[in-house]
Design a protein around this motif. Structure first.
Motif, PDB file in Angstrom:
ATOM      1  N   VAL A   1      54.641  45.305  40.682  1.00 33.09           N
ATOM      2  CA  VAL A   1      53.722  45.987  40.229  1.00 33.09           C
ATOM      3  C   VAL A   1      53.033  45.807  39.287  1.00 33.09           C
ATOM      4  N   THR A   2      51.310  45.626  39.997  1.00 30.54           N
ATOM      5  CA  THR A   2      50.409  45.688  38.718  1.00 30.54           C
ATOM      6  C   THR A   2      49.328  46.359  39.209  1.00 30.54           C
ATOM      7  N   GLY A   3      49.118  46.960  36.871  1.00 30.92           N
ATOM      8  CA  GLY A   3      47.899  47.746  36.433  1.00 30.92           C
ATOM      9  C   GLY A   3      46.192  47.452  37.830  1.00 30.92           C
ATOM     10  N   GLY A   4      45.422  48.185  36.873  1.00 27.64           N
ATOM     11  CA  GLY A   4      44.464  47.580  37.443  1.00 27.64           C
ATOM     12  C   GLY A   4      43.844  46.814  36.884  1.00 27.64           C
ATOM     13  N   ASN A   5      42.473  45.631  37.489  1.00 23.29           N
ATOM     14  CA  ASN A   5      41.649  44.619  36.874  1.00 23.29           C
ATOM     15  C   ASN A   5      42.815  43.378  36.644  1.00 23.29           C
ATOM     16  N   VAL A   6      43.768  43.906  37.363  1.00 22.06           N
ATOM     17  CA  VAL A   6      44.853  42.177  37.437  1.00 22.06           C
ATOM     18  C   VAL A   6      44.291  41.089  38.195  1.00 22.06           C
ATOM     19  N   LYS A   7      44.436  40.225  37.862  1.00 19.98           N
ATOM     20  CA  LYS A   7      43.902  38.555  38.327  1.00 19.98           C
ATOM     21  C   LYS A   7      44.879  37.537  37.871  1.00 19.98           C
ATOM     22  N   ILE A   8      45.093  37.617  39.332  1.00 16.65           N
ATOM     23  CA  ILE A   8      46.307  36.461  40.330  1.00 16.65           C
ATOM     24  C   ILE A   8      45.699  35.383  40.125  1.00 16.65           C
ATOM     25  N   GLY A   9      45.546  33.917  39.334  1.00 17.58           N
ATOM     26  CA  GLY A   9      45.300  32.436  39.709  1.00 17.58           C
ATOM     27  C   GLY A   9      45.439  31.948  41.434  1.00 17.58           C
ATOM     28  N   ARG A  10      44.979  30.643  41.280  1.00 16.40           N
ATOM     29  CA  ARG A  10      45.229  30.241  42.403  1.00 16.40           C
ATOM     30  C   ARG A  10      46.334  29.201  43.015  1.00 16.40           C
ATOM     31  N   ARG A  11      47.671  29.751  43.857  1.00 10.61           N
ATOM     32  CA  ARG A  11      48.751  29.210  44.040  1.00 10.61           C
ATOM     33  C   ARG A  11      49.565  30.233  42.575  1.00 10.61           C
ATOM     34  N   SER A  12      49.458  30.900  42.706  1.00  8.85           N
ATOM     35  CA  SER A  12      50.501  31.617  41.357  1.00  8.85           C
ATOM     36  C   SER A  12      51.603  31.816  41.819  1.00  8.85           C
TER      37      SER A  12
ATOM     38  N   ILE B   1      54.101  35.033  41.668  1.00 10.65           N
ATOM     39  CA  ILE B   1      54.815  36.316  40.995  1.00 10.65           C
ATOM     40  C   ILE B   1      56.138  36.854  41.371  1.00 10.65           C
ATOM     41  N   SER B   2      57.229  36.273  40.767  1.00 12.15           N
ATOM     42  CA  SER B   2      58.009  36.726  41.723  1.00 12.15           C
ATOM     43  C   SER B   2      58.756  38.338  41.423  1.00 12.15           C
ATOM     44  N   ILE B   3      60.063  38.386  41.910  1.00 13.01           N
ATOM     45  CA  ILE B   3      60.458  39.537  42.716  1.00 13.01           C
ATOM     46  C   ILE B   3      60.528  40.487  41.495  1.00 13.01           C
ATOM     47  N   GLY B   4      60.327  42.158  41.485  1.00 12.29           N
ATOM     48  CA  GLY B   4      59.890  42.575  40.930  1.00 12.29           C
ATOM     49  C   GLY B   4      59.216  42.370  38.951  1.00 12.29           C
ATOM     50  N   ALA B   5      58.813  41.718  39.513  1.00 14.56           N
ATOM     51  CA  ALA B   5      58.064  41.756  37.233  1.00 14.56           C
ATOM     52  C   ALA B   5      56.763  42.497  37.515  1.00 14.56           C
ATOM     53  N   VAL B   6      56.290  43.663  36.857  1.00 16.20           N
ATOM     54  CA  VAL B   6      54.981  43.662  36.211  1.00 16.20           C
ATOM     55  C   VAL B   6      53.896  43.348  35.962  1.00 16.20           C
ATOM     56  N   ILE B   7      53.027  43.847  36.354  1.00 17.02           N
ATOM     57  CA  ILE B   7      51.863  43.548  34.965  1.00 17.02           C
ATOM     58  C   ILE B   7      50.999  44.520  34.640  1.00 17.02           C
ATOM     59  N   LYS B   8      50.387  44.724  33.402  1.00 10.61           N
ATOM     60  CA  LYS B   8      50.237  45.676  33.140  1.00 10.61           C
ATOM     61  C   LYS B   8      48.712  45.115  33.450  1.00 10.61           C
ATOM     62  N   ASN B   9      47.527  46.170  33.028  1.00  8.40           N
ATOM     63  CA  ASN B   9      46.293  46.620  33.525  1.00  8.40           C
ATOM     64  C   ASN B   9      45.515  45.324  32.768  1.00  8.40           C
ATOM     65  N   ASN B  10      44.464  44.775  33.597  1.00  7.86           N
ATOM     66  CA  ASN B  10      43.338  44.009  32.381  1.00  7.86           C
ATOM     67  C   ASN B  10      44.074  42.676  32.181  1.00  7.86           C
ATOM     68  N   ILE B  11      44.998  42.199  33.187  1.00  4.00           N
ATOM     69  CA  ILE B  11      45.419  40.984  32.423  1.00  4.00           C
ATOM     70  C   ILE B  11      45.381  40.016  33.496  1.00  4.00           C
ATOM     71  N   GLU B  12      45.459  38.083  32.656  1.00  5.30           N
ATOM     72  CA  GLU B  12      44.839  37.350  33.397  1.00  5.30           C
ATOM     73  C   GLU B  12      45.255  36.650  33.784  1.00  5.30           C
ATOM     74  N   ILE B  13      46.210  35.939  35.272  1.00  4.51           N
ATOM     75  CA  ILE B  13      46.994  34.801  35.460  1.00  4.51           C
ATOM     76  C   ILE B  13      46.664  34.125  35.804  1.00  4.51           C
ATOM     77  N   GLY B  14      46.901  32.831  35.160  1.00  3.95           N
ATOM     78  CA  GLY B  14      45.843  31.590  35.269  1.00  3.95           C
ATOM     79  C   GLY B  14      46.604  30.854  36.946  1.00  3.95           C
ATOM     80  N   SER B  15      46.544  30.015  37.171  1.00  4.42           N
ATOM     81  CA  SER B  15      46.241  28.931  38.562  1.00  4.42           C
ATOM     82  C   SER B  15      47.661  28.310  38.578  1.00  4.42           C
ATOM     83  N   ASP B  16      48.617  28.318  39.005  1.00  4.46           N
ATOM     84  CA  ASP B  16      49.604  27.612  39.280  1.00  4.46           C
ATOM     85  C   ASP B  16      50.686  27.770  38.100  1.00  4.46           C
ATOM     86  N   SER B  17      50.817  28.976  37.659  1.00  2.00           N
ATOM     87  CA  SER B  17      51.892  29.663  37.122  1.00  2.00           C
ATOM     88  C   SER B  17      52.715  30.574  37.603  1.00  2.00           C
ATOM     89  N   ILE B  18      53.917  30.985  37.418  1.00  2.00           N
ATOM     90  CA  ILE B  18      55.454  31.090  37.932  1.00  2.00           C
ATOM     91  C   ILE B  18      55.480  32.324  36.755  1.00  2.00           C
TER      92      ILE B  18
END
Length: 214
Positions: free
Chosen positions: A151-162, A164-181
């Motif tokens: 589940v992701t909130g609004g305005n979430v950015k997920i980088g190239r090849r990253s 997001i594993s099962i059941g994770a929750v990402i708060k709104n307005n969060i940016e996740i870089g590339s190649d992260s887990i």
């Protein structure tokens, strides 16, 4: 000129992901399937003979059904170099709800029972897995992947090849870089840089990820 209808699909890969992709394609009334895998241990897949030899001069639809983000990107790039007239199919299961204001790149898949809300942008070769929910204005860059139940909130950015594993929750307005887990069942409430392994509630950076560039 009328847009070419997808009547057959070449699926690259013969694992569990390819089984799901086949089911999604069948739900879209695609009936003719071919399977390609360089692994000689796969002689038959879903009742079909597996093509092992290198494919050249292919000019129809294909889909790279490989869950590993790096491998999916590499195989797609190499296949298209050898087959420049081929078309990388995008698949959206009919049970999913996808806003008409979204953009979805070639070779991406939206699996069953997902929600993708308004103004989200999904790049090429992205996996949005079963029962995931992406709120408005999300951005998933090329070859990233969302596991089931994310589940992701609004305005979430997920980088190239990253990943997001099962059941994770990402708060709104969060940016996740590339190649992260992001680990399973994590809650991400702060920005995450490139090449990090992150998990926990709230999620914390555990270590850097070392990647040997191809």
């Amino acid at each position: 000129m009328a847009k070419k209808t997808c009547n057959k699909l070449l699926i690259i890969g013969c694992g569990g992901h390819a089984k799901v992709i086949t089911d999604i394609a069948k739900s879209l009334d695609i009936e003719e399937f071919y399977y390609h895998d360089r692994d000689l241990s796969h002689n038959k897949f879903l009742g079909k003979d597996v093509i092992h030899e290198e494919i050249k001069n292919y000019d129809d639809y294909f889909f790279v059904a490989l869950g590993d983000n790096f491998l999916r990107e590499k195989v797609t790039r190499n296949f298209q170099k050898r087959n420049p007239k081929s078309k990388n199919k995008t698949l959206i299961h009919p049970s999913s709800i996808v806003s008409k204001n979204c953009t979805i790149g070639d070779g991406s898949v939206i699996m069953p029972l997902c929600v993708v809300n308004s103004s989200s942008q999904i790049g090429k070769g992205v996996i949005v897995n079963t029962r995931s929910s992406l709120d408005h204005d999300n951005s998933l860059l090329n070859y990233s992947s969302i596991a089931p139940g994310v589940v992701t909130g609004g305005n979430v950015k997920i980088g190239r090849r990253s990943v997001i594993s099962i059941g994770a929750v990402i708060k709104n307005n969060i940016e996740i870089g590339s190649d992260s887990i992001i680990g399973a069942s994590s809650f991400v409430n702060k920005n995450i840089p490139d090449r990090c392994l992150v998990y926990g509630t709230p999620a914390k950076i555990i270590r850097d990820i070392n990647i040997i560039d191809d």
